[in-house]
Design an enzyme around this catalytic site. Structure first.
Site, short mmCIF file in Angstrom:
data_model
loop_
_atom_site.label_atom_id
_atom_site.label_comp_id
_atom_site.label_asym_id
_atom_site.label_seq_id
_atom_site.Cartn_x
_atom_site.Cartn_y
_atom_site.Cartn_z
N SER A 143 0.87 -1.17 0.00
CA SER A 143 0.00 0.00 0.00
C SER A 143 0.91 1.22 0.00
O SER A 143 2.11 1.11 0.34
CB SER A 143 -0.85 -0.03 1.28
OG SER A 143 -1.39 1.24 1.55
N TYR A 156 -2.08 -1.61 10.30
CA TYR A 156 -2.06 -1.68 8.83
C TYR A 156 -0.73 -1.13 8.31
O TYR A 156 -0.05 -1.75 7.50
CB TYR A 156 -3.23 -0.87 8.28
CG TYR A 156 -3.48 -1.02 6.79
CD1 TYR A 156 -4.16 -2.11 6.29
CD2 TYR A 156 -3.04 -0.06 5.89
CE1 TYR A 156 -4.41 -2.25 4.92
CE2 TYR A 156 -3.28 -0.17 4.53
CZ TYR A 156 -3.97 -1.26 4.05
OH TYR A 156 -4.22 -1.39 2.70
#
Ligand code: NAD
Length: 261
Positions: A143, A156
């Site tokens: 990401s 995350y």
């Protein structure tokens, strides 16, 4: 270039969103695709729709955090098609909270899906790739949060940064077998994972959903645009089909310029 004729491609989390589109694009490029997902019915549906379009696809039940399910799922693909050439470790979830409000259970759940899942699927697929010595590609779904941080996303961000380390190590260890490892780092893509976050962040920050999109999610892009599942799938195709070890150990950021390396 960009053909996967006959290549066996295992994509985790492929019953939805980015993984689903990667599976479709791989099948259109001639790949044989295993749709691995926690949700077997949805995986079967995705596989059926690829077969309806003339592609080759099977569904595999797999919770990527469960060692035995990963072992059995990879074995199922090998028993069906004899090999795994491409792994896309994509399955993921999002839980948003402040560090001070995160439970240890949620923290562990996030690291288990993103990191244990990447490790277990890599290990099982690499065992096959190394035995056959016919090369292969491993792609991790990182990401923009593999490179920078946002509020409310501690596990995350931690897990997505961690994937860079796993990828670089695999790139070094597996090069002698012709296996490449890379990370794709998308910006925000409108999938169920993101749609769920918009009202959650609006509540948490006390702003409107429109403001979450405009002032948080897309604020630092060059054009205020979401990245699409097609954008990510096309990069995943290039990484899977690339033919030499020249492109390994890298992270490719696909984010409308949100993060520039
Ligand atoms: P999604 O929610 O549309 O799809 C995720 C899929 O993973 C679902 O089908 C779900 O059933 C499956 N899954 C969840 N837990 C699993 C488990 N334990 N084992 C197996 N399958 C499991 O999400 P998405 O947006 O397509 O996200 C896919 C990946 O892309 C994730 O790793 C996510 O972090 C990453 N990513 C997404 C975005 C975005 O903006 N959507 C941006 C950057 C990175």
């Amino acid at each position: 270039m960009n053909r996967l004729d006959g290549k066996v491609c295992l994509v985790t989390g492929a019953a939805s969103g980015i993984g689903k589109r990667i599976a479709e694009v791989y099948a259109q490029a001639g790949g044989r695709v295993a749709i691995a997902d926690l949700r077997l019915e949805a995986a079967e549906e995705a596989a059926r729709s690829i077969r309806d379009e003339g592609g080759q696809a099977i569904a595999v039940a797999m919770d990527v955090t469960d060692e035995q399910q990963v072992i059995d799922g990879v074995a199922k693909v090998i028993s069906e098609w004899g090999r795994v050439d491409v792994l896309v470790s994509n399955a993921g979830i999002q839980i948003v909270n402040k560090v001070t409000d995160f439970s240890l259970a949620d923290w562990k759940k996030m690291l288990a899906i993103h990191l244990d899942g990447a490790f277990l699927t890599s290990r099982e697929c690499l065992r096959d790739m190394e035995k056959r010595r016919e090369g292969g590609a491993i792609i991790y779904m990182g990401s923009v949060h593999s490179h920078l941080a946002s509020k409310l996303k501690a596990p995350y961000v931690t897990a997505k940064h961690g994937l860079l380390g796993l990828c670089r190590t695999v790139a070094r260890e597996a090069a002698e077998y012709g296996v490449r490892a890379n990370v794709i780092c998308p910006g925000f893509v409108r999938t169920p994972l993101v749609d769920k976050q918009i009202p959650e962040q609006a509540r948490e920050f006390g702003i409107t959903e429109e403001a979450v999109v405009k002032d948080i999610m897309l604020k630092d892009t060059v054009d205020g645009e979401f990245t699409t599942v097609d954008d990510v799938a096309n990069v995943a195709l290039t990484l899977a089909a690339f033919e030499t070890n020249a492109l390994t150990g890298q992270s490719l950021v696909v984010s409308h310029g949100w993060f520039m390396q």
